[in-house]
Design an enzyme around this catalytic site. Structure first.
Site, mmCIF file in Angstrom:
data_model
loop_
_atom_site.group_PDB
_atom_site.id
_atom_site.type_symbol
_atom_site.label_atom_id
_atom_site.label_comp_id
_atom_site.label_asym_id
_atom_site.label_seq_id
_atom_site.Cartn_x
_atom_site.Cartn_y
_atom_site.Cartn_z
ATOM 1 N N LYS A 186 0.897 -1.139 0.006
ATOM 2 C CA LYS A 186 0.056 -0.128 -0.015
ATOM 3 C C LYS A 186 0.997 1.199 0.165
ATOM 4 C CE LYS A 186 0.452 1.953 3.047
ATOM 5 N NZ LYS A 186 1.941 2.657 3.431
ATOM 6 N N TYR A 271 -4.299 4.256 6.288
ATOM 7 C CA TYR A 271 -4.840 3.463 7.191
ATOM 8 C C TYR A 271 -5.979 3.722 7.827
ATOM 9 C CZ TYR A 271 -0.039 0.866 7.288
ATOM 10 O OH TYR A 271 1.328 0.303 7.092
HETATM 11 P P1 NDP Z 1 12.333 2.008 1.682
HETATM 12 O O1 NDP Z 1 12.837 3.439 1.238
HETATM 13 O O2 NDP Z 1 13.104 1.577 3.084
HETATM 14 O O3 NDP Z 1 12.782 0.723 0.594
HETATM 15 C C1 NDP Z 1 12.362 0.782 -0.790
HETATM 16 C C2 NDP Z 1 13.356 0.192 -1.576
HETATM 17 O O4 NDP Z 1 13.160 0.209 -2.833
HETATM 18 C C3 NDP Z 1 14.872 0.519 -1.458
HETATM 19 O O5 NDP Z 1 15.651 -0.197 -0.549
HETATM 20 C C4 NDP Z 1 15.374 -0.055 -2.949
HETATM 21 O O6 NDP Z 1 15.591 -1.332 -2.745
HETATM 22 C C5 NDP Z 1 13.967 0.115 -3.784
HETATM 23 N N1 NDP Z 1 14.227 1.275 -4.708
HETATM 24 C C6 NDP Z 1 14.264 1.239 -6.005
HETATM 25 N N2 NDP Z 1 14.198 2.304 -6.631
HETATM 26 C C7 NDP Z 1 14.283 3.228 -5.539
HETATM 27 C C8 NDP Z 1 14.547 4.574 -5.474
HETATM 28 N N3 NDP Z 1 14.354 5.452 -6.699
HETATM 29 N N4 NDP Z 1 14.227 5.425 -4.206
HETATM 30 C C9 NDP Z 1 14.287 4.518 -3.228
HETATM 31 N N5 NDP Z 1 14.175 3.184 -3.294
HETATM 32 C C10 NDP Z 1 13.961 2.504 -4.499
HETATM 33 O O7 NDP Z 1 10.853 2.026 1.807
HETATM 34 P P2 NDP Z 1 9.777 1.108 2.728
HETATM 35 O O8 NDP Z 1 10.365 -0.420 2.802
HETATM 36 O O9 NDP Z 1 9.460 1.681 4.050
HETATM 37 O O10 NDP Z 1 8.533 0.989 1.645
HETATM 38 C C11 NDP Z 1 8.406 0.545 0.541
HETATM 39 C C12 NDP Z 1 6.995 0.247 0.185
HETATM 40 O O11 NDP Z 1 6.214 -0.508 1.375
HETATM 41 C C13 NDP Z 1 6.007 1.455 0.063
HETATM 42 O O12 NDP Z 1 4.885 1.350 -0.869
HETATM 43 C C14 NDP Z 1 5.414 1.554 1.526
HETATM 44 O O13 NDP Z 1 4.230 2.484 1.442
HETATM 45 C C15 NDP Z 1 5.161 0.240 1.795
HETATM 46 N N6 NDP Z 1 5.058 0.259 3.281
HETATM 47 C C16 NDP Z 1 4.179 -0.604 3.768
HETATM 48 C C17 NDP Z 1 4.196 -0.931 5.202
HETATM 49 C C18 NDP Z 1 3.276 -1.705 5.600
HETATM 50 O O14 NDP Z 1 2.995 -1.460 7.137
HETATM 51 N N7 NDP Z 1 2.416 -2.354 4.964
HETATM 52 C C19 NDP Z 1 5.160 -0.122 6.032
HETATM 53 C C20 NDP Z 1 6.155 0.452 5.295
HETATM 54 C C21 NDP Z 1 6.356 0.577 4.116
HETATM 55 P P3 NDP Z 1 16.860 -2.032 -3.208
HETATM 56 O O15 NDP Z 1 18.130 -1.186 -2.646
HETATM 57 O O16 NDP Z 1 16.873 -3.353 -2.941
HETATM 58 O O17 NDP Z 1 16.738 -1.708 -4.837
#
Ligand code: NDP
Length: 442
Positions: A186, A271
């Site tokens: 989400k 949420y």
């Molecule tokens: P992060 O920033 O921690 O991680 C995102 C990952 O996406 C990065 O580590 C990277 O992985 C990859 N990525 C690829 N392109 C980009 C870019 N241009 N900029 C940044 N990251 C990029 O985010 P979250 O893990 O917090 O969130 C990811 C998703 O999960 C979102 O949609 C968020 O809304 C959702 N979310 C949902 C939650 C829930 O409880 N359901 C809680 C937190 C987030 P790599 O280095 O491996 O390429």
């Protein structure tokens, strides 16, 4: 889509303890109620499933141990009924950020039907380390350029998109074209137009699309939903919900409009929106909203800081919700009934230590309760639900259409804040209009 299963979601069709009746019978004057799952059974939960599925629930393995405590004690949850690893649904995790590494990968350890088999990352070094941590073959590490090659990998049944919001559409569509089922974080997308294209791509490919609304699978939130639907404290006339946090680093993608779609609203305000719809099982008829971002705060150059909005629901409930990126963390809600009680959760939306609370009038007393169903890993429940839907060919409880509806309402919230006017929404009378198969209870 099967929408008639909601009322059965907390009932027991196998002759075990009925959780809803247990909670109800806990009744007045009990300060702390602890409810657990039904009694263990030795039978397979899906013996009659068709055998053509390569991964099947038909071989669910159950173990029962003799009871230890007296009947009067809190019942223990049954031992998990588990499918052996080679028959579980294999997931590729796309985007190895804080959610993927902090919650999702560890959650596979608590899964019964799902397993991690592949990683997709822009960072080969990090992906290599994660693969080692979880025993994932090096050949099953992909990047964003060669992602489409997953189509040639039969170990991958489904893909879990955990990328910034603005990348969801592209990778959901590419996954569907590669012939894989999709679980997407989400918010589903940045816009309703993107969400519609994602739904179409999965439908065209004959693949399932589920949005990862973990709250709709979490036991305390499900109990709150059941209490609202059962009119446990009468008809729900008001709900207030809050989800806030003070966001830091201005350079992060969450503050970039293209990658995030918006600010606090799509990230955490969602949420409040999704939980209110879930609790009531209804769709709002109108919204009225306002937005404020502190002038000069570099964090809010592109996206909003604080949103407050009201939603009116067809049966008369008025819902008010607040979200902000500029104040200390608070994640809670309360549902107010017209027959002597209220209930809610605080914390409601965290990963761990959720706490349900209720208050009930009892003659001269006002009795506080803290119903406790024990903690379950929310990500494991949600992954297992997706895996079960694939194994049994059923529509997920939170399919793409559920995500699309939130996108439509969020667009109405932004419009109302921009125009200062109430925005009317399409009148939808069906209960659980966009939800699929209710998750199975243990
Ligand atoms: P992060 O920033 O921690 O991680 C995102 C990952 O996406 C990065 O580590 C990277 O992985 C990859 N990525 C690829 N392109 C980009 C870019 N241009 N900029 C940044 N990251 C990029 O985010 P979250 O893990 O917090 O969130 C990811 C998703 O999960 C979102 O949609 C968020 O809304 C959702 N979310 C949902 C939650 C829930 O409880 N359901 C809680 C937190 C987030 P790599 O280095 O491996 O390429």
């Amino acid at each position: 889509m099967d929408n008639n299963n909601q009322s059965n979601s907390l009932t027991d069709g196998t002759g075990g303890l009925n959780r809803r009746k247990f909670i109800e019978s806990a009744g007045l004057g009990i300060l702390a109620v602890t409810a657990i799952g039904e009694l263990a059974s030795c039978t397979s939960s899906a013996q009659n499933l068709p055998s053509q599925y390569p991964k099947t629930m038909a071989d669910t393995i159950r173990i029962k141990l003799p009871p230890r405590d007296a009947e009067t004690e809190q019942k223990e949850a049954p031992l998990p009924a588990i499918v052996e690893p080679q028959k579980r649904i294999g997931f590729a995790i796309v985007g190895l950020g804080s959610l993927a590494l902090g919650e999702i990968m560890p959650a596979f350890g608590a899964c019964k039907f799902a397993k991690p088999v592949a990683l997709v990352s822009g960072s080969p070094d990090k992906a290599g380390k994660v693969a080692k941590q979880y025993g994932i073959a090096e050949k099953n590490i992909y990047n964003y350029q060669n992602f489409d090659q997953i189509k040639n990998n039969p170990e991958i049944d489904a893909v879990y998109i955990v990328l910034p919001n603005g990348m969801h559409e592209e990778f959901v569509i590419r996954a569907a074209k590669a012939g894989k089922h999709v679980l997407c974080e989400k918010p589903m997308a940045n816009t309703s137009a993107e969400a519609r294209r994602m739904i179409k791509a999965c439908k065209d490919a004959g693949k399932k699309l589920m949005i990862a609304y973990r709250i709709q699978y979490e036991p305390h939130n499900r109990l709150a939903m059941q209490w609202a639907r059962d009119k446990h404290f009468g008809k729900i006339k008001m709900i207030d919900l809050v989800n806030t946090q003070n966001i830091g680093e201005p350079g992060q993608w969450r503050l970039n409009k293209k990658l995030a779609g918006g600010g606090s609203l799509p990230d955490i305000g969602l949420y409040c929106l999704n939980t209110a719809r879930f609790i009531l099982g209804e769709e709002p008829e109108s919204v009225m909203a306002s937005i404020y971002s502190t002038p000069g705060d570099v964090r809010f150059k592109e996206v909003e800081e604080t949103v407050q909005w009201q939603m009116n629901f067809p049966a008369g409930a008025m819902v008010s919700a607040s979200t902000s990126y500029g104040v200390h963390k608070s994640r809670r809600y309360r549902c107010y009934g017209d027959n002597g009680g209220w209930f809610g959760l605080d914390s409601a939306f965290d990963y761990h230590r959720l706490r349900m609370e209720a208050s009930q009038a009892q003659g001269k007393l006002e009795t506080r309760m803290s119903p406790d169903m024990g903690e379950k890993n929310q990500f494991a429940i949600e992954l297992d639900h997706m895996a079960q839907c694939i194994m049994e060919n059923k529509e997920p409880y939170t399919p793409g259409e559920e995500g699309l509806q939130d996108q439509i309402i969020m667009e109405a919230i932004y419009e109302s804040a921009r125009t200062g006017k109430v925005v009317k929404l399409e009148r939808i009378t069906k209960t659980d209009a966009f939800r699929g198969q209710a998750p199975k209870e243990d």
